[in-house]
Motif scaffolding. Structure first.
Motif: not given
Lengths: 234, 85, 123
Positions: A91-92, A145-147, A150-153, A225-228
């Protein structure tokens, strides 16, 4: 050319059918008998101030069970369909990061959004609101939070644990209504409080809390799911 | 006070104009945003029709989560197209 | 203007939105545009349903200070269509998300979003 004519013909037939049944769909100036009975006996039988909540949770509780089942099916199909091999994409190397305004503001606003969502589905029987609205607001908080990073699991085990426990509790409450009271999802298993306060309307707040948690967990699962999804080779 | 019927007619016209833009425009980003605007005007129309529960649900789900989901998928498609080109 | 009621305006707007969504499904070639057409179709049907339940001049079905408790049946609009539309909106979102997941998978296999290229099932 023939295809265009065909499409226009289909639309014209639909329009004629729908506008012809205009007179049947007329509202009138009085309620029909079913709605009159719900409005008159609703406050004493059910005890909820919000008539739509009373209809969804008690009078039409089986439809809510069906809807909860459909949402669960949809969320699991999307999770199964988009799951790929490894989730450890580096993700980096994402390109430019998000701006500092977004990160700082998200840290302040996200707890408030979660609080508003939980308030909406706890007070579903008193004011406009309820489980579905509250769940959607909680899922929007997760999207913020995801926006922001974006690398947050997002832990999928937590989401599916919340969803499964809420679904089983909803069915158990319904079966308790069958054993202790007169029907499935009857809300008189807890006593009716004073009309209009938070602890009124029997088991409706408890049922709606579980519905709200389940809907919120499912929508959050769908969004994450759609984001990852990572790229799969053939 | 503007009577409720005039507000309803204006909302209906706004819904139809935005739906036409959503279908006819060539770019996908404009279409998705126009669909979100249709949802927003429909939410205000529900409020005029005395249905606050439905208005809240449509605003949160239709014009919030649905638009976000469309943009996530569009982003993934664009990223893959850039990887392959 | 007295014969045209608020529910008539809402039902007409709903019917036209339904027809616009149907036209998008039938004539567009891009899969994402078809999914937007499905979403418009859904919204049109919900507007029709809420418009049918409207009673002229009455208020929302929430019993607080604005509605007298004894005469509630004479002062509220129909709560049944609103309950059904609430469920339908959430299910519509689930269906849209499912269709978008399928579209994403189709693009990953065939590298195109145009419907004309998917003719694997034609004889």
């Amino acid at each position: 050319m023939l295809k265009k004519v065909f499409v226009v013909a289909v639309l014209v037939v639909f329009a004629i059918l729908l506008f012809r049944s205009y007179g049947l769909m007329d509202a009138g100036t009085r309620l029909n008998p079913v709605a009159t009975r719900y409005a008159q006996d609703g406050p004493e039988e059910v005890g909820a101030a919000n008539l739509v909540t009373a209809v969804i949770v008690t009078y039409r509780g089986l439809d809510t069970l069906g809807e909860v089942t459909i949402l669960f099916l949809t969320a699991s199909i999307i999770g199964f369909f988009l799951a790929s091999g490894s989730h450890q994409e580096p993700r980096s190397a994402q390109g430019t990061g998000t701006s500092e305004i977004l990160q700082t503001a998200a840290r302040v606003i996200t707890p408030i959004i979660f609080l508003i969502g939980i308030y909406v589905f706890i007070n579903g029987h008193l004011t406009p609101g309820g489980g579905f609205q509250g769940g959607a607001i909680v899922a929007s908080g997760l999207v913020l939070m995801l926006l922001a990073n974006p690398g947050r699991k997002v832990s999928h085990t937590l989401i599916s644990a919340v969803e499964s426990i809420s679904g089983i509790s909803f069915v158990i409450l319904g079966i308790l209504g069958l054993i202790l009271a007169s029907g499935f999802l009857d809300n008189s298993i807890l006593g009716p409080g004073r009309f209009g306060t938070l602890f009124s309307a029997g088991a409706i707040p408890v049922i709606y809390i579980f519905v709200g948690l389940k809907v919120g967990a499912e929508l959050s699962g769908i969004v994450s799911n759609l984001q990852q999804t990572t790229k799969e080779d053939t | 006070m503007i009577p409720l019927k005039i507000i309803a007619i204006l909302l209906g016209l706004a819904i139809l104009v935005m739906a036409f833009v959503a279908v006819e425009n060539k770019k996908l980003v404009v279409s998705i945003i126009a669909a979100g605007a249709v949802s927003l005007f429909a939410s205000v129309l529900y409020l005029v029709l005395a249905a606050p529960d439905v208005a809240m649900t449509e605003a949160a789900i239709g014009s919030g989560l649905s638009t976000i989901i469309f943009f996530y998928v569009l982003n993934k498609i664009k990223k893959e197209r850039k990887d392959h080109a | 203007m007295e014969q045209i009621d608020l529910s008539h305006i809402a039902i007409t707007a709903g019917i036209l939105l339904l027809l616009t969504g149907l036209w998008a499904i039938l004539t567009q070639k891009n899969i994402i545009k078809m999914i937007i057409g499905f979403s418009l179709f859904d919204t049109g049907i919900h507007i029709i349903m809420v418009g049918v339940g409207y009673v002229r001049g009455k208020t929302a079905p929430i019993l607080d200070e604005a509605v007298n408790l004894q005469q509630a049946a004479r002062e509220v609009v129909d709560p049944l269509p609103q309950a059904m539309v609430l469920t339908a909106i959430v299910i519509g979102l689930g269906i849209t998300a499912l269709m978008l997941a399928y579209a994403l998978r189709l693009y990953q296999k065939k590298k195109t979003l145009d419907v004309k290229n998917f003719n694997d099932l034609k004889w």
